[in-house]
Scaffold this motif. Structure first.
Motif, PDB file in Angstrom:
ATOM      1  N   PHE A  43       0.834  -1.213   0.000  1.00 31.71           N
ATOM      2  CA  PHE A  43       0.000   0.000   0.000  1.00 31.71           C
ATOM      3  C   PHE A  43       0.864   1.257   0.000  1.00 31.71           C
ATOM      4  O   PHE A  43       0.622   2.197  -0.744  1.00 31.71           O
ATOM      5  N   ARG A  44       1.910   1.259   0.840  1.00 27.05           N
ATOM      6  CA  ARG A  44       2.696   2.483   1.009  1.00 27.05           C
ATOM      7  C   ARG A  44       3.559   2.779  -0.212  1.00 27.05           C
ATOM      8  O   ARG A  44       3.808   3.934  -0.532  1.00 27.05           O
ATOM      9  N   TYR A  45       4.043   1.729  -0.886  1.00 27.89           N
ATOM     10  CA  TYR A  45       4.970   1.928  -2.003  1.00 27.89           C
ATOM     11  C   TYR A  45       4.370   1.429  -3.323  1.00 27.89           C
ATOM     12  O   TYR A  45       5.056   0.802  -4.130  1.00 27.89           O
ATOM     13  N   ALA A  94      11.702   0.885  15.832  1.00 32.07           N
ATOM     14  CA  ALA A  94      11.744   2.195  16.489  1.00 32.07           C
ATOM     15  C   ALA A  94      12.857   3.072  15.908  1.00 32.07           C
ATOM     16  O   ALA A  94      12.805   4.295  16.025  1.00 32.07           O
ATOM     17  N   VAL A  95      13.877   2.457  15.300  1.00 33.13           N
ATOM     18  CA  VAL A  95      14.995   3.255  14.764  1.00 33.13           C
ATOM     19  C   VAL A  95      14.852   3.544  13.271  1.00 33.13           C
ATOM     20  O   VAL A  95      15.764   4.097  12.653  1.00 33.13           O
ATOM     21  N   VAL A  96      13.712   3.168  12.680  1.00 32.85           N
ATOM     22  CA  VAL A  96      13.481   3.497  11.258  1.00 32.85           C
ATOM     23  C   VAL A  96      13.420   5.019  11.117  1.00 32.85           C
ATOM     24  O   VAL A  96      12.686   5.688  11.852  1.00 32.85           O
ATOM     25  N   ARG A  97      14.215   5.559  10.192  1.00 30.99           N
ATOM     26  CA  ARG A  97      14.259   7.020  10.014  1.00 30.99           C
ATOM     27  C   ARG A  97      13.035   7.471   9.214  1.00 30.99           C
ATOM     28  O   ARG A  97      12.607   6.776   8.298  1.00 30.99           O
ATOM     29  N   ARG A 103      13.389   5.838   5.032  1.00 30.92           N
ATOM     30  CA  ARG A 103      12.326   5.053   5.668  1.00 30.92           C
ATOM     31  C   ARG A 103      12.148   3.713   4.952  1.00 30.92           C
ATOM     32  O   ARG A 103      12.025   2.666   5.588  1.00 30.92           O
ATOM     33  N   LEU A 104      12.148   3.774   3.619  1.00 30.70           N
ATOM     34  CA  LEU A 104      12.028   2.537   2.832  1.00 30.70           C
ATOM     35  C   LEU A 104      13.210   1.617   3.112  1.00 30.70           C
ATOM     36  O   LEU A 104      13.043   0.419   3.376  1.00 30.70           O
ATOM     37  N   LEU A 105      14.426   2.186   3.040  1.00 30.98           N
ATOM     38  CA  LEU A 105      15.629   1.378   3.272  1.00 30.98           C
ATOM     39  C   LEU A 105      15.574   0.707   4.647  1.00 30.98           C
ATOM     40  O   LEU A 105      15.747  -0.519   4.764  1.00 30.98           O
TER      41      LEU A 105
END
Ligand SMILES: [Fe+2]
Ligand SMILES: [Fe+2]
Length: 193
Positions: A43-45, A94-97, A103-105
């Motif tokens: 959905f997001r990508y 929690a550490v996803v930028r 964010r994808l990476l």
């Protein structure tokens, strides 16, 4: 190659062998969550057709795994039902930028590490569980989880330069290993020993 920064201690396998019903129930939830995460990414990508196609196939496979784990539970006289999750996945992501494409990476690499940990632990289960049927069950599943690990890393490489993927993957792998160094946690597929 699973790119994990730690090895699961034998103590975890011994706990799992001592409470197989909880292990299986948590495992069922993990498969459901794996399918749901893949769907969320679809959905997001939606602008990335190669990602949509790859994760559509992965989500289907995870749902098949869910059904297989439910079959095993039912054969043991246990029903699928609620179980509080371990805090592992929430701590990991929690550490996803927040900014794209980071964010994808980060999300793809967190998924890659969860798959890797599943695979590593399923291998241990396939070697050490007392029940031969369950050992065969986990031997069967771990190849898919290894493939899913690689698929998530490959998707990351499609969208980010290789050296950035490798550096971030190593960083996140250390973070993942630190999460699993806790203690006093209930038995879960992804929890400290
Ligand atoms: Fe799976
Ligand atoms: Fe998987």
């Amino acid at each position: 190659m699973l790119r994990l920064a730690s090895e699961t201690p034998r103590a975890w396998v011994d706990r799992a062998a001592g409470d197989v019903d909880t292990l299986l129930l948590d495992h069922a939830h993990c498969e459901k969550k794996a399918a749901s995460t893949a769907m969320n990414l679809i959905f997001r990508y939606g602008r990335l057709p190669s990602l949509v196609r790859a994760l559509s196939a992965l989500a289907r496979e995870e749902l098949e795994h869910l059904e297989r784990v439910m079959d095993v539970l039912e054969a043991r006289g246990r029903a699928y039902g609620p179980l509080p999750p371990s805090p592992y996945a929430a701590r990991l992501v929690a550490v996803v930028r927040p900014e794209e494409p980071l964010r994808l990476l980060d999300t793809l690499l967190c998924c890659a590490l969860i798959e890797a940990r599943s695979c590593e632990r399923m291998k241990l289960l396939s070697e050490h569980l007392p029940d031969a049927g369950l050992r065969a069950f986990y031997r069967d599943l771990l190849a898919s989880e290894a493939r899913h690990h690689q698929l998530y890393v490959d998707l990351a490489r499609e969208h980010v330069p290789d050296e950035d993927v490798d550096a971030r993957l190593a960083e996140l792998a250390r973070h993942e290993a630190a999460i699993l160094r806790g203690d006093d946690e209930p038995l879960r597929m992804h929890a400290a020993a």
